[in-house]
Design an enzyme around this catalytic site. Sequence first.
Site, PDB file in Angstrom:
ATOM      1  N   ASP A   6       0.689  -0.429   0.373  1.00 41.28           N
ATOM      2  CA  ASP A   6       0.367  -0.470  -0.136  1.00 41.28           C
ATOM      3  C   ASP A   6       1.324   1.283  -0.542  1.00 41.28           C
ATOM      4  OD1 ASP A   6      -2.487   1.343   0.436  1.00 41.28           O
ATOM      5  OD2 ASP A   6      -1.553   2.228   2.482  1.00 41.28           O
ATOM      6  N   ASP A   8      -0.660   5.319   0.706  1.00 40.91           N
ATOM      7  CA  ASP A   8      -0.742   6.327   1.827  1.00 40.91           C
ATOM      8  C   ASP A   8      -0.221   5.586   3.069  1.00 40.91           C
ATOM      9  OD1 ASP A   8      -1.148   7.975   0.014  1.00 40.91           O
ATOM     10  OD2 ASP A   8      -2.561   8.305   0.399  1.00 40.91           O
ATOM     11  N   ASP A 220      -1.617  -0.287   5.960  1.00 40.12           N
ATOM     12  CA  ASP A 220      -2.331   0.257   7.548  1.00 40.12           C
ATOM     13  C   ASP A 220      -3.303   0.227   7.896  1.00 40.12           C
ATOM     14  OD1 ASP A 220      -2.185   2.566   5.493  1.00 40.12           O
ATOM     15  OD2 ASP A 220      -2.772   3.701   6.759  1.00 40.12           O
TER      16      ASP A 220
HETATM   17  C1  2M8 Z   1      -7.273   8.564  -1.330  1.00 38.11           C
HETATM   18  O1  2M8 Z   1      -7.031   6.971  -0.888  1.00 38.11           O
HETATM   19  C2  2M8 Z   1      -6.254   7.357   0.414  1.00 38.11           C
HETATM   20  C3  2M8 Z   1      -5.747   6.366   0.644  1.00 38.11           C
HETATM   21  O2  2M8 Z   1      -6.178   4.811   1.743  1.00 38.11           O
HETATM   22  C4  2M8 Z   1      -7.481   7.109   1.246  1.00 38.11           C
HETATM   23  O3  2M8 Z   1      -8.887   6.935   1.611  1.00 38.11           O
HETATM   24  O4  2M8 Z   1      -7.264   7.789   2.273  1.00 38.11           O
HETATM   25  C5  2M8 Z   1      -7.570   8.394  -2.578  1.00 38.11           C
HETATM   26  O5  2M8 Z   1      -8.101   9.516  -3.450  1.00 38.11           O
HETATM   27  C6  2M8 Z   1      -6.530   8.403  -4.084  1.00 38.11           C
HETATM   28  O6  2M8 Z   1      -6.319   8.478  -4.849  1.00 38.11           O
HETATM   29  C7  2M8 Z   1      -5.338   9.596  -3.094  1.00 38.11           C
HETATM   30  O7  2M8 Z   1      -4.349   9.912  -3.626  1.00 38.11           O
HETATM   31  C8  2M8 Z   1      -5.187   9.480  -1.738  1.00 38.11           C
HETATM   32  C9  2M8 Z   1      -4.843  11.008  -1.678  1.00 38.11           C
HETATM   33  O8  2M8 Z   1      -4.663  10.886   0.390  1.00 38.11           O
HETATM   34  O9  2M8 Z   1      -6.593   9.561  -0.852  1.00 38.11           O
HETATM   35 MG    MG Z   2      -3.048   3.503   3.434  1.00 35.47          MG
HETATM   36 MG    MG Z   3      -4.307   3.266   0.033  1.00 40.85          MG
END
Ligand code: 2M8
Ligand code: MG
Ligand code: MG
Length: 277
Positions: A6, A8, A220
Site C-alpha cells: 500500500d 498512503d 495500514d
Molecule cells: C485516497 O485514498 C487514501 C488511501 O488510503 C484514503 O482513502 O485516505 C485516494 O483518493 C487517492 O487517490 C489519494 O491519493 C489519497 C490522498 O490522500 O486519498
Molecule cells: Mg494506506
Molecule cells: Mg491505500
Amino acid sequence: ILVFTDLDGTLLDHDSYGFEAALPALTALKARNIPVVLNTSKTAAELLPLRQELDLHDPFIVENGAAIISDQAAPISPYLEQSNPTARVQQIAADYPPSLVLPQCDHSPVPWLRQQKSQFEFIGFSDMSVAEVADVTGLSAEKALQAKNRLFSEPLIWHDDMEALDQFRQRAATQGFRLVKGGRFWHLMAKSDKGLAMEKLSTVYQTIWQTQPVNIALGDGENDVAMLNKADYPVLVTNPAHSTPHVPETTTIITTRKHGPAGWNETILALLEQLTP
Ligand code: 2M8
Ligand code: MG
Ligand code: MG
C-alpha cells in the site's frame, strides 16, 4: 519473493507523503531483483510519476484492486493480457497496453452515485474542485488533479449518519458495488479488492518463474485487510492517524514498531535477512 505494498500510511508517510525512511529497504530489494508492486487506492495517473520517483519498474495495481497495469517493457507484459475493452478501459489501455481490469471493475460507480444525492448526504472527489481535493488530502494541486482522474472507484466523505451509511452500503451492493475504508475516505467501487488483484498478479509471476512466489504484503488500513489475509508474510504498518484495521486472528500478522515508511524499512530489512540470508 514478491512485495505488494500500500502507499498512503505504509510506504508513504500519512501526512507528508514522503518515502525517504524506506530507501535502504527499497535499495536492498532492488539489489535482489525482488519486484515491488504498488497496490493502492491511487489512480494510474498518480502512479506514473510516483513510481518514477521511487525508481520502480514493476507492474502496479490501482484503485483498490480494480486493475493491474504493466509497462510494455516489463517481462510480465506478454502474460498480462488486456481485458474488457470498454470505452473507459480503452482510455487506460491506450497509456498502458498490458493492463488487466479485474471482473466487474470495468465501469465507474460515479453515474450511480449521482442518483443517490437526493437521499444521502456525502461528497465525492468528482463533486470537488481540484483545490478542494488538495485541501482534504494535503496533496499539491497537481497531484490532486491526478487523484481526481479516476476510472473505477470514487472516494467519499460521508456526511450522513451511520444508519444511513448501512442503508447506502446495502443499496450499493445490489448494484455490484462495495464500500471500503481507506486512510481518510470511504471508497465506492466494484467487488474487487487488493487481495484478489495480488493473487492474480502472483499467479502471472508463478507462470514466468515456474515456482510459486512468496508474497509479502504491507498495509495500514481496512482496505488492505483482503491483501494481508492472503499474503505469506502480512505486515501491518502502524498508523496513529486512524484506528487499527481488524485482521482475523487466523492471520499471523507482523506488526511494525515504527510508523509508515520507517516501519516498512525495518520490517522489509528483517524479512530479507530471514528469507534471503
Ligand atoms: C485516497 O485514498 C487514501 C488511501 O488510503 C484514503 O482513502 O485516505 C485516494 O483518493 C487517492 O487517490 C489519494 O491519493 C489519497 C490522498 O490522500 O486519498
Ligand atoms: Mg494506506
Ligand atoms: Mg491505500
